[in-house]
Design an enzyme around this catalytic site. Structure first.
Site, PDB file in Angstrom:
ATOM      1  N   LEU A   1       0.925  -1.183  -0.021  1.00 10.81           N
ATOM      2  CA  LEU A   1      -0.116  -0.374  -0.486  1.00 10.81           C
ATOM      3  C   LEU A   1       0.963   1.318  -0.202  1.00 10.81           C
ATOM      4  CD1 LEU A   1      -2.880   1.435   0.255  1.00 10.81           C
ATOM      5  CD2 LEU A   1      -3.037   0.942   2.820  1.00 10.81           C
TER       6      LEU A   1
ATOM      7  N   THR B   1       7.315  -5.417   4.110  1.00 12.08           N
ATOM      8  CA  THR B   1       7.010  -6.583   4.796  1.00 12.08           C
ATOM      9  C   THR B   1       7.513  -7.923   4.399  1.00 12.08           C
ATOM     10  OG1 THR B   1       6.478  -5.183   7.158  1.00 12.08           O
ATOM     11  CG2 THR B   1       6.556  -7.605   7.491  1.00 12.08           C
TER      12      THR B   1
ATOM     13  N   ASP C   1      -7.826  -2.113   9.514  1.00  6.12           N
ATOM     14  CA  ASP C   1      -8.764  -2.353  10.608  1.00  6.12           C
ATOM     15  C   ASP C   1      -8.806  -3.856  11.198  1.00  6.12           C
ATOM     16  OD1 ASP C   1     -10.345   0.386  11.292  1.00  6.12           O
ATOM     17  OD2 ASP C   1     -11.940  -0.426   9.922  1.00  6.12           O
TER      18      ASP C   1
ATOM     19  N   GLU D   1       0.934   0.203  10.600  1.00  7.31           N
ATOM     20  CA  GLU D   1      -0.987   0.235  10.356  1.00  7.31           C
ATOM     21  C   GLU D   1      -1.429   1.024  10.949  1.00  7.31           C
ATOM     22  OE1 GLU D   1      -1.757  -3.312   9.125  1.00  7.31           O
ATOM     23  OE2 GLU D   1      -0.318  -3.474   8.295  1.00  7.31           O
TER      24      GLU D   1
END
Length: 281
Positions: free
Chosen positions: A26, A59, A142, A265
């Site tokens: 992302l 990652t 989420d 995150e």
């Protein structure tokens, strides 16, 4: 949740079975917290798509068996409404991993850039609906925040455990340092924060499992647990003194590993933004 039955059979089964790991693509060099402001392009070409762009901080980069990639597929609408998600198997022509980043912590996992250079993927690589991938990205984050909260909780618990053990063994001025009120209070604060973080993480996980809306709770869990990890790791290093600064003891690693939980995150600042938006509705 978003994939077809064929995609689940092809990718989810081997992922769940441990045949390989996945990677989540992302972030980009110029879009982190502002995730929709991406530059990676997905262009239709015949019966497939061609991807071009760079993803950062990935990652498992270079080691994953499948990459979940977000790319701008419709430049004529606001970016959050023109992003598509793709499942890209490892090592197709045009996909290349960059060098492994030299990180402060979590060194056991690789982190790289991923480059897409005319990387062709078939139409069935699209996960969900074309141009609606950003919804998948946010829903995935989420759930991921609960996982990072759990990671942070583990770091905090280990820091507390190491501090308790060391305080009983280490002596100063003729007493175990556990006898000193200043350290007793510090460990009381650590233990209290750890239990609060545990309840927040468990609540968010329970709500997710129950199919309830959990975005606010996931952000609360991630925010509090990550800041608890930093608090406890810092307190442990301080308690160990010089020994906390060398690699012979675990607490220096805990201190290095804790920091990333406040960043990936979604940073702590982003978590506070998410929480406040829910509170102010």
């Amino acid at each position: 949740r978003f994939g077809t039955e064929e995609q689940k059979r092809r990718f989810l089964v081997p992922l769940a079975g441990g045949e390989y790991v996945g990677a989540y693509c992302l972030s980009e060099p110029t879009s982190g917290s502002d995730a929709s402001n991406m530059s990676t392009q997905a262009r239709r070409d015949g019966d497939g798509w061609v991807l071009n762009g760079t993803k950062s901080w990935i990652t498992n980069g270079g080691e994953a068996g499948v990459y979940l990639v977000y790319a701008l597929s419709n430049p004529n609408v606001p970016k959050s409404r023109g992003i598509t998600a793709f499942l890209v198997p490892a090592n197709p022509p045009g996909l290349r991993a960059g060098k492994k980043e030299k990180k402060l912590g979590i060194r056991a996992s690789s982190t790289t850039q991923i480059f897409f250079e005319d990387c062709r993927v078939p139409a069935d690589a699209v996960i969900g609906t074309v141009d609606e991938g950003f919804k998948i990205a946010m829903a995935t984050l989420d759930g991921g925040r609960i996982g990072i909260g759990a990671q942070a909780l583990g770091i905090a618990q280990r820091a507390l455990d190491e501090s308790v053990r060391y305080s009983k063994e280490r002596e100063a001025f003729g007493h175990p340092i556990a006898d000193f009120q200043g350290l007793q209070w510090r460990m009381a604060d650590m233990a209290t924060r750890v239990e609060c973080a545990r309840m927040l993480v468990y609540r968010a996980a329970r709500m997710k499992d129950a199919g309830q809306s959990f975005s606010k709770e996931a952000s609360m869990a991630k925010l509090f647990a990550s800041e608890t990890a930093m608090f406890c790791a810092h307190a442990a290093v301080q308690m160990f003194g010089g020994y906390g600064y060398v690699r012979d003891y675990a607490v220096e690693k805990l201190f290095r590993d804790a920091k990333i939980t406040e960043i990936y995150e979604g940073t702590s600042e982003v978590q506070r933004l998410v929480i406040s938006r829910h509170v102010l509705r």
